[in-house]
Design an enzyme around this catalytic site. Structure first.
Site, PDB file in Angstrom:
ATOM      1  N   TYR A 133       0.859  -1.191   0.000  1.00  0.00           N
ATOM      2  CA  TYR A 133       0.000   0.000   0.000  1.00  0.00           C
ATOM      3  C   TYR A 133       0.896   1.242   0.000  1.00  0.00           C
ATOM      4  CZ  TYR A 133      -4.128  -2.827   1.285  1.00  0.00           C
ATOM      5  OH  TYR A 133      -5.165  -3.726   1.307  1.00  0.00           O
ATOM      6  N   LYS A 183       6.032 -14.781  -0.275  1.00  0.00           N
ATOM      7  CA  LYS A 183       5.782 -15.086  -1.693  1.00  0.00           C
ATOM      8  C   LYS A 183       7.094 -14.826  -2.413  1.00  0.00           C
ATOM      9  CE  LYS A 183       3.352 -16.341  -5.179  1.00  0.00           C
ATOM     10  NZ  LYS A 183       3.096 -17.789  -5.358  1.00  0.00           N
ATOM     11  N   ASP A 216      -0.090 -18.260  -1.106  1.00  0.00           N
ATOM     12  CA  ASP A 216      -1.114 -19.056  -1.804  1.00  0.00           C
ATOM     13  C   ASP A 216      -1.334 -20.386  -1.078  1.00  0.00           C
ATOM     14  OD1 ASP A 216       1.504 -19.638  -2.586  1.00  0.00           O
ATOM     15  OD2 ASP A 216       1.066 -19.814  -4.735  1.00  0.00           O
ATOM     16  N   ASP A 240      -4.411  -8.513   4.566  1.00  0.00           N
ATOM     17  CA  ASP A 240      -5.761  -8.086   4.191  1.00  0.00           C
ATOM     18  C   ASP A 240      -6.523  -9.241   3.558  1.00  0.00           C
ATOM     19  OD1 ASP A 240      -7.886  -6.247   3.581  1.00  0.00           O
ATOM     20  OD2 ASP A 240      -7.209  -6.327   1.502  1.00  0.00           O
ATOM     21  N   ASP A 244      -9.959 -11.734   5.194  1.00  0.00           N
ATOM     22  CA  ASP A 244     -11.309 -11.988   4.661  1.00  0.00           C
ATOM     23  C   ASP A 244     -11.524 -13.489   4.471  1.00  0.00           C
ATOM     24  OD1 ASP A 244     -11.766  -9.180   4.402  1.00  0.00           O
ATOM     25  OD2 ASP A 244     -12.973  -9.530   2.599  1.00  0.00           O
TER      26      ASP A 244
HETATM   27  C1  IPM Z   1      -9.535  -3.545   5.351  1.00  0.00           C
HETATM   28  C2  IPM Z   1      -9.900  -2.909   4.034  1.00  0.00           C
HETATM   29  C3  IPM Z   1      -8.936  -1.792   3.674  1.00  0.00           C
HETATM   30  C4  IPM Z   1      -7.533  -2.347   3.595  1.00  0.00           C
HETATM   31  C5  IPM Z   1      -9.278  -1.084   2.347  1.00  0.00           C
HETATM   32  C6  IPM Z   1     -10.691  -0.613   2.344  1.00  0.00           C
HETATM   33  C7  IPM Z   1      -8.310  -0.009   2.022  1.00  0.00           C
HETATM   34  O1  IPM Z   1      -9.990  -3.868   3.025  1.00  0.00           O
HETATM   35  O2  IPM Z   1      -9.420  -2.830   6.360  1.00  0.00           O
HETATM   36  O3  IPM Z   1      -9.395  -4.757   5.389  1.00  0.00           O
HETATM   37  O4  IPM Z   1      -7.181  -3.076   2.657  1.00  0.00           O
HETATM   38  O5  IPM Z   1      -6.762  -2.057   4.499  1.00  0.00           O
HETATM   39 MN    MN Z   2      -9.849  -5.900   3.772  1.00  0.00          MN
END
Ligand code: IPM
Ligand code: MN
Ligand code: NAD
Length: 354
Positions: A133, A183, A216, A240, A244
């Site tokens: 980022y 990676k 991966d 990140d 999820d």
């Molecule tokens: C998170 C989100 C953020 C990130 C985005 C919205 C920039 O996906 O907090 O997980 O990747 O940090």
């Molecule tokens: Mn996220």
């Protein structure tokens, strides 16, 4: 009575709904928190041309913590909304740790149906201030056949060392196992560097069992063998994506909290759910508030209010275990407010009866 001043930024979409429930539960757990709300959001952007005022971070420094809903909504490009609010706040306040616990809670069903709570209890320690980022890069030769875009990553010695050391500390306090997401087979500069820092710091923690897995393969491991994982440390982007995925195997994004932590305590930390503003269900009152409520419990933990944090955690587990009040993502018909209210009521009982 509480002596804390907390800033809230409900933000966009379901961020607004789930933050209201988190506040309801926090007020039950620790009465008297002084709340100050900031309406910084995509709506604010469309009205004023900025996600937050230029002195936004300055206005937040005096608070003990920040409770954030979610940022981003159709109508404002995501790179504008997120780089206008969430990402600059994480950096302004030195919140270089993004802590993302992932647990299978009682009474909820994992996507991996034969797994129990004992199999699925992972702490993701995500680097939160640099890595992939980065604002370094740009579009070159725009509109021409030789057009190209560069997006640089930044891995500093300080940035890698501090997050990896933090993860080792957490692993030493938990199950004693730490897995680093790499990676190095594809990214030939950044990830071999990350790995070398990991290996060097590992020598300081002989009691922690280490693994290094390509991200991966680690994604597959979370699905196939979550019981082999305890603490995971990853770069900004890897952490990140893995968070999820890990949330999804516990039953959904509505379950996973997140803390943007400034470990030195010289600036406020900021608590939010892992999920975003969920435009597909926004405005319907059906979002699951559990992730945001557990983020509120992380906030209390960070403030040193361990009993109140434990009461929230226990209340969430009790209500989910009872199973009669569930939002749609958990297979029920309850609203966001129904579930938030049930958890707040259970917190109130626990706080009174101990
Ligand atoms: C998170 C989100 C953020 C990130 C985005 C919205 C920039 O996906 O907090 O997980 O990747 O940090
Ligand atoms: Mn996220
Ligand atoms: P998202 O997390 O908002 O939604 C992904 C899916 O999960 C959707 O189907 C959504 O309905 C579901 N979901 C998420 N939270 C839920 C909950 N509490 N209860 C029930 N279902 C839930 O991810 P997205 O769609 O990629 O992003 C939407 C917007 O949010 C974008 O603008 C994105 O940039 C932003 N975003 C912000 C944050 C943040 O502020 N921390 C985090 C992630 C995404």
């Amino acid at each position: 009575m509480s002596r804390y001043r907390v800033a809230t930024i409900p933000g966009d979409g379901i961020g607004v709904d789930v933050t209201a429930e988190a506040i309801r539960v926090l007020d039950a757990a620790l009465p008297g928190i002084e709340w100050t709300e900031f309406d910084w959001s995509c709506e604010n952007y469309l009205r004023t041309g900025a996600m937050m005022p230029a002195d936004g971070p300055d206005r937040l420094t005096e608070f003990d913590a920040i409770l954030l809903g979610a940022v981003g909504f159709p109508g404002v490009p995501d790179h504008i909304s997120l780089w206008g609010l969430l990402i600059p706040l994480r950096r302004a306040f030195g919140q270089y740790v993004n802590l993302r616990p992932v647990r299978l809670l009682p009474g909820t069903e994992s996507a991996l149906r034969d797994r129990t709570a004992a199999d699925l209890d992972i702490l993701i320690v995500r680097e939160n201030s640099e890595g992939e980022y980065s604002e370094i890069g740009g579009t070159h030769n725009p509109g021409r056949p030789d057009e190209f875009v560069l997006q640089e990553s930044v891995f500093t010695r300080v940035g890698c060392e501090r997050i990896i050391r933090y993860a080792f500390e957490r692993a030493a306090q938990r199950g004693g196992r730490l897995c680093s997401a790499t990676k190095s087979n594809g990214l030939i500069h950044s990830m071999p560097y990350w790995d070398s820092v990991f290996e060097r710091i590992a020598t300081e923690y002989p009691g922690v069992e280490t693994r290094q897995m390509h991200v991966d393969a680690l994604a597959a491991e979370i699905v196939l063998h979550p019981d082999r994982l305890d603490v995971i440390v990853g770069s900004n982007l890897f952490g990140d994506i893995l968070s999820d995925l890990a949330a999804a195997v516990t039953g959904g994004l509505g379950m996973a909290p997140s803390g943007n932590i400034n470990p030195s305590g010289d600036a406020p930390s900021m608590f939010e759910a892992v999920h975003g503003s969920a435009p597909d269900i926004a405005g319907q009152g059906i979002a699951n508030p559990v992730a945001q409520i557990l983020a509120a419990a992380m906030m209390l933990e960070q403030l040193g209010e361990h009993d109140a944090a434990a009461a929230i955690d226990r209340a969430v587990c009790d209500v989910l275990d009872k199973g009669d009040i569930r939002t749609a993502d958990l297979g029920g018909t309850a609203t966001t407010t129904d579930l938030g209210t049930a958890i707040a009521q259970r917190v109130a009982e626990l706080v009174v009866h101990g």
